[in-house]
Design an enzyme around this catalytic site. Sequence first.
Site, mmCIF file in Angstrom:
data_model
loop_
_atom_site.group_PDB
_atom_site.id
_atom_site.type_symbol
_atom_site.label_atom_id
_atom_site.label_comp_id
_atom_site.label_asym_id
_atom_site.label_seq_id
_atom_site.Cartn_x
_atom_site.Cartn_y
_atom_site.Cartn_z
ATOM 1 N N GLU A 47 0.933 -1.241 0.358
ATOM 2 C CA GLU A 47 -0.163 -0.102 -0.135
ATOM 3 C C GLU A 47 0.874 1.497 -0.422
ATOM 4 O O GLU A 47 2.207 1.538 0.436
ATOM 5 C CB GLU A 47 -0.839 -0.262 1.113
ATOM 6 C CG GLU A 47 -1.832 1.493 1.719
ATOM 7 C CD GLU A 47 -2.065 0.877 3.026
ATOM 8 O OE1 GLU A 47 -1.552 0.473 3.848
ATOM 9 O OE2 GLU A 47 -3.816 1.484 3.055
ATOM 10 N N ASN A 110 -7.102 6.271 -2.095
ATOM 11 C CA ASN A 110 -5.897 5.205 -1.203
ATOM 12 C C ASN A 110 -5.893 4.208 -2.401
ATOM 13 O O ASN A 110 -6.917 3.568 -2.227
ATOM 14 C CB ASN A 110 -5.992 5.187 -0.098
ATOM 15 C CG ASN A 110 -4.509 3.840 -0.056
ATOM 16 O OD1 ASN A 110 -4.053 3.498 0.003
ATOM 17 N ND2 ASN A 110 -4.694 3.519 1.444
ATOM 18 N N LYS A 127 -9.025 1.796 -2.177
ATOM 19 C CA LYS A 127 -9.743 1.578 -0.826
ATOM 20 C C LYS A 127 -10.751 1.493 0.304
ATOM 21 O O LYS A 127 -11.353 3.056 -0.043
ATOM 22 C CB LYS A 127 -8.375 2.157 0.420
ATOM 23 C CG LYS A 127 -8.363 1.333 1.401
ATOM 24 C CD LYS A 127 -7.277 1.399 2.260
ATOM 25 C CE LYS A 127 -7.396 1.110 3.610
ATOM 26 N NZ LYS A 127 -5.443 1.592 4.234
ATOM 27 N N GLU A 146 -6.193 8.518 7.640
ATOM 28 C CA GLU A 146 -6.689 8.080 6.380
ATOM 29 C C GLU A 146 -7.824 8.853 6.031
ATOM 30 O O GLU A 146 -8.211 8.998 5.140
ATOM 31 C CB GLU A 146 -6.785 6.589 6.330
ATOM 32 C CG GLU A 146 -5.394 6.221 6.187
ATOM 33 C CD GLU A 146 -5.273 4.273 5.054
ATOM 34 O OE1 GLU A 146 -6.065 4.239 4.926
ATOM 35 O OE2 GLU A 146 -4.476 3.720 6.093
ATOM 36 N N CYS A 171 -4.817 -2.880 2.598
ATOM 37 C CA CYS A 171 -4.263 -2.929 4.056
ATOM 38 C C CYS A 171 -5.936 -2.865 4.899
ATOM 39 O O CYS A 171 -5.818 -4.156 4.497
ATOM 40 C CB CYS A 171 -3.949 -2.183 4.632
ATOM 41 S SG CYS A 171 -3.231 -1.791 6.324
ATOM 42 N N ASN A 196 0.552 -1.123 5.344
ATOM 43 C CA ASN A 196 1.059 -0.390 6.385
ATOM 44 C C ASN A 196 0.149 -0.658 7.243
ATOM 45 O O ASN A 196 -0.687 0.085 7.964
ATOM 46 C CB ASN A 196 1.411 1.002 6.046
ATOM 47 C CG ASN A 196 1.805 1.236 4.575
ATOM 48 O OD1 ASN A 196 3.575 1.404 4.791
ATOM 49 N ND2 ASN A 196 1.829 1.113 3.260
HETATM 50 N N1 CDV Z 1 -3.003 1.376 6.806
HETATM 51 C C1 CDV Z 1 -4.078 0.614 7.468
HETATM 52 O O1 CDV Z 1 -5.142 0.662 6.892
HETATM 53 N N2 CDV Z 1 -3.304 0.146 8.352
HETATM 54 C C2 CDV Z 1 -4.334 -0.644 9.592
HETATM 55 C C3 CDV Z 1 -4.178 0.020 11.103
HETATM 56 C C4 CDV Z 1 -4.486 1.187 11.063
HETATM 57 C C5 CDV Z 1 -4.443 -0.864 12.015
HETATM 58 C C6 CDV Z 1 -4.824 -1.950 9.490
HETATM 59 O O2 CDV Z 1 -5.970 -2.047 9.263
HETATM 60 O O3 CDV Z 1 -3.235 -2.200 9.233
#
Ligand code: CDV
Length: 326
Positions: A47, A110, A127, A146, A171, A196
């Site tokens: 990501e 994103n 996203k 975000e 993510c 991430n």
């Molecule tokens: N980049 C993300 O989406 N990170 C989230 C963190 C904030 C919990 C994740 O679900 O990994």
Amino acid sequence: MARFVNVAAGQLGPIARNETRTEVVARLQALMRRAHAMGCHLIVYPELALTTFFPRWYIEDQVEIDRYFEREMPGPETRLLFELSKQLGVGFCLGYAELAVEDGRTHRYNTSILVDRDGTIVARYRKVHLPGHAEHEPWRRFQHLEKRYFEPGPGFGVANAFGGVVGMAICNDRRWPETYRVMGLQGVEMVLIGYNTPVHNPPAPEHDDLSLFHNQLVMQAGAYQNGTWVVGVAKAGIEEGVDQIGGSCIVAPSGEIVASCTTKGDEIAVASCDLDLCNSYKRTTFNFDVHRQPHAYDLIVERKGSSLMADGSPVSTTTINQGARP
Ligand code: CDV
């Protein structure tokens, strides 16, 4: 005819705030060359793979925020990656911050794109599940903004690519069963997910020691329950003082991890994925046509959240997401 996709999970170590796109693209190219040397058709990057993870900072200046966004893809710096892709015949999935002007309005997403082995974009995903908060929360060790910097995308599509049915998620999406099921209902055979994930979760530090376990848990469950391959790829390591998990891995439709990274730096993990391994799951235990009971699932789309906890107390979103840690 057998349908094998040789895939590399192209994990990145940290990207510093002052690292240029050109420097990062050179790292992505190095990973792509390694993937090619190992016979891969596709490499999956994390990501927001072109810059540091900027939502960790509260930034008021929109001009500064927009420096993290791409206005075109390929752009002047990323074009080299597309050219290498075409030259080597290695497709890729890349996450980045997208600034799009649509119907005269500016949108920020994103995003991840899927690029075929001839260097052409075949799918784009924006996203859906944006975690974190929209306002500055100084009590946190670092921010996760975000919800401030992006708007959610429209949903989960799939593409016919690499000889199969391929989908993308980003993510936080990987934690939600709906993500996989919506693609499962479209016959997905491989889901590509960059992430991430900080080790420390400010609203729930009691989860910190479980962060790698949860990473595997959700992707293994998503794979098995939908009879699909899942490729999960981290931007890992200590980035601008924030420790992010690694754990990039490739999960078979059986739910088993068949390849994984061992460092928290730039590294590839490779697997030769037989898309036809999905079939026995899709035709037996998870034969949706035969076994699903949609009449019993109304609440999933009718209701966004559970209004009450088991003890009858309200689920407070304000305290966890927008206010001080309770
Ligand atoms: N980049 C993300 O989406 N990170 C989230 C963190 C904030 C919990 C994740 O679900 O990994």
